[in-house]
Write an enzyme that holds these catalytic residues in place. Structure first.
Site, short mmCIF file in Angstrom:
data_model
loop_
_atom_site.label_atom_id
_atom_site.label_comp_id
_atom_site.label_asym_id
_atom_site.label_seq_id
_atom_site.Cartn_x
_atom_site.Cartn_y
_atom_site.Cartn_z
N HIS A 151 -7.22 -0.68 5.97
CA HIS A 151 -6.15 0.17 6.52
C HIS A 151 -6.00 1.39 5.62
O HIS A 151 -5.89 2.52 6.09
CB HIS A 151 -4.85 -0.62 6.60
CG HIS A 151 -3.65 0.21 6.94
ND1 HIS A 151 -3.51 0.85 8.15
CD2 HIS A 151 -2.54 0.52 6.23
CE1 HIS A 151 -2.37 1.53 8.17
NE2 HIS A 151 -1.75 1.34 7.01
N ASP A 198 4.27 5.61 7.31
CA ASP A 198 5.25 5.62 8.38
C ASP A 198 6.69 5.51 7.91
O ASP A 198 7.62 5.61 8.71
CB ASP A 198 4.95 4.50 9.39
CG ASP A 198 4.74 3.16 8.70
OD1 ASP A 198 5.12 3.02 7.52
OD2 ASP A 198 4.18 2.25 9.34
N HIS A 199 6.90 5.23 6.64
CA HIS A 199 8.25 5.20 6.10
C HIS A 199 8.20 5.52 4.61
O HIS A 199 7.16 5.40 3.97
CB HIS A 199 8.92 3.84 6.32
CG HIS A 199 8.33 2.74 5.50
ND1 HIS A 199 7.27 1.96 5.93
CD2 HIS A 199 8.65 2.27 4.26
CE1 HIS A 199 6.97 1.08 5.00
NE2 HIS A 199 7.78 1.24 3.98
N HIS A 241 0.86 -1.19 0.00
CA HIS A 241 0.00 0.00 0.00
C HIS A 241 0.89 1.24 0.00
O HIS A 241 2.12 1.13 0.02
CB HIS A 241 -0.94 0.01 1.21
CG HIS A 241 -0.25 0.05 2.55
ND1 HIS A 241 0.53 -0.98 3.03
CD2 HIS A 241 -0.22 1.01 3.51
CE1 HIS A 241 1.00 -0.66 4.22
NE2 HIS A 241 0.58 0.55 4.54
N HIS A 266 4.60 -4.96 9.77
CA HIS A 266 5.25 -4.35 10.93
C HIS A 266 5.11 -5.28 12.13
O HIS A 266 4.18 -6.09 12.19
CB HIS A 266 4.60 -3.01 11.33
CG HIS A 266 4.64 -1.96 10.29
ND1 HIS A 266 5.75 -1.17 10.06
CD2 HIS A 266 3.70 -1.55 9.41
CE1 HIS A 266 5.48 -0.32 9.09
NE2 HIS A 266 4.26 -0.53 8.67
N HIS A 287 2.47 3.80 2.02
CA HIS A 287 2.80 3.82 3.44
C HIS A 287 2.80 5.24 4.01
O HIS A 287 3.14 6.20 3.31
CB HIS A 287 4.19 3.21 3.66
CG HIS A 287 4.33 1.86 3.05
ND1 HIS A 287 3.91 0.70 3.66
CD2 HIS A 287 4.86 1.47 1.85
CE1 HIS A 287 4.16 -0.33 2.88
NE2 HIS A 287 4.74 0.11 1.78
N ASP A 335 -0.25 -4.11 6.29
CA ASP A 335 -0.80 -3.47 7.47
C ASP A 335 -2.26 -3.86 7.71
O ASP A 335 -2.95 -3.24 8.52
CB ASP A 335 -0.70 -1.95 7.35
CG ASP A 335 0.73 -1.45 7.53
OD1 ASP A 335 1.66 -2.24 7.28
OD2 ASP A 335 0.91 -0.28 7.89
#
Length: 231
Positions: free
Chosen positions: A113, A61-62, A57, A172, A59, A131
């Site tokens: 998500h 967070d990074h 997907h 994660h 992202h 996720d």
């Protein structure tokens, strides 16, 4: 099949290296920008040719390492169908199979998500859940067009219906877990076990989580496959 689980400690992100040991063709799933040199070193040491960078997907967070890896190796960048990433070389559809030598990677649409999330079933045994499903948890649903009811349906109707021995490899983990199974998650995942759809929605809507630290830079960069904005 060659299968490696790689970890980025700063964002608790797993990247997966999958390859055919005969043809030496490889794919990296959810590469991380700061770990590109690590990934290239492993590819070189194992004599592998990177054919695809594959995202579960967009992202928050990074920042993905796809752009850098594509520049260095000439690999093809692939994102889920409907993902907002015009830079991708191609998009993968629900139930489409990506072949890496003799390795078969089947895309399974698992929105919730985000609105364009994919899980990937590798050779029918290894499930990369991104996720959507974590080990004893799940991804959040409070931004990027997330929807708790949709995530519940994705997990219970599309992932929990797979064979119970299927190995679960998440995008994660924040507690040191590395792998689970569908049977374990159906029985022990506290977000789903014994919860109705309405229970799950109520739980997810009450989490009140802080935004990921890198969200403001990660999302726009990932919509450009990891290319950063330069002023």
């Amino acid at each position: 099949m060659l299968f490696r689980q790689l970890f980025d400690a700063e964002t608790s992100t797993y990247t997966y290296l999958i390859a055919d040991p005969t043809t030496k063709e490889a794919v990296l799933v959810d590469p991380v920008l700061e770990q590109v040199e690590r990934d290239r070193q492993i590819l070189n040491e194992l004599g592998l040719t990177l054919k695809f960078c594959l995202e579960t997907h967009i992202h928050a967070d990074h920042i993905t390492g796809t752009a850098k890896l594509r520049e260095a190796t000439g690999c093809c960048g692939i994102v889920p169908e409907n993902a907002h990433a015009a830079c991708a070389d191609r998009k993968i559809r629900d139930r489409e199979v990506l072949e890496v030598g003799s390795v078969r990677i089947e895309a399974i649409a698992t929105p919730g998500h985000t609105d364009s999330h994919m899980a990937y079933l590798v050779n029918g045994t290894h499930l990369l859940t991104g996720d959507a499903l974590f080990i004893r948890g799940s991804g959040r649903t409070d931004f990027q067009s997330g929807d708790a009811g949709t995530l519940y349906d994705s997990v219970t109707e599309r992932l929990f219906t797979l064979p119970e021995a299927t190995l679960v490899y998440p995008g994660h983990d924040y507690r040191g877990h590395t792998v689970s199974t569908i049977a374990e998650e159906k029985q022990w995942n506290p977000r789903f076990s014994g919860r109705s759809r309405s229970d799950f929605i109520e739980l997810m809507n009450s989490l009140n989580l802080p935004n990921p630290k890198k969200m403001m830079e990660a999302v726009p960069a990932n919509e450009r496959c990891g290319n950063l904005i330069t002023v």
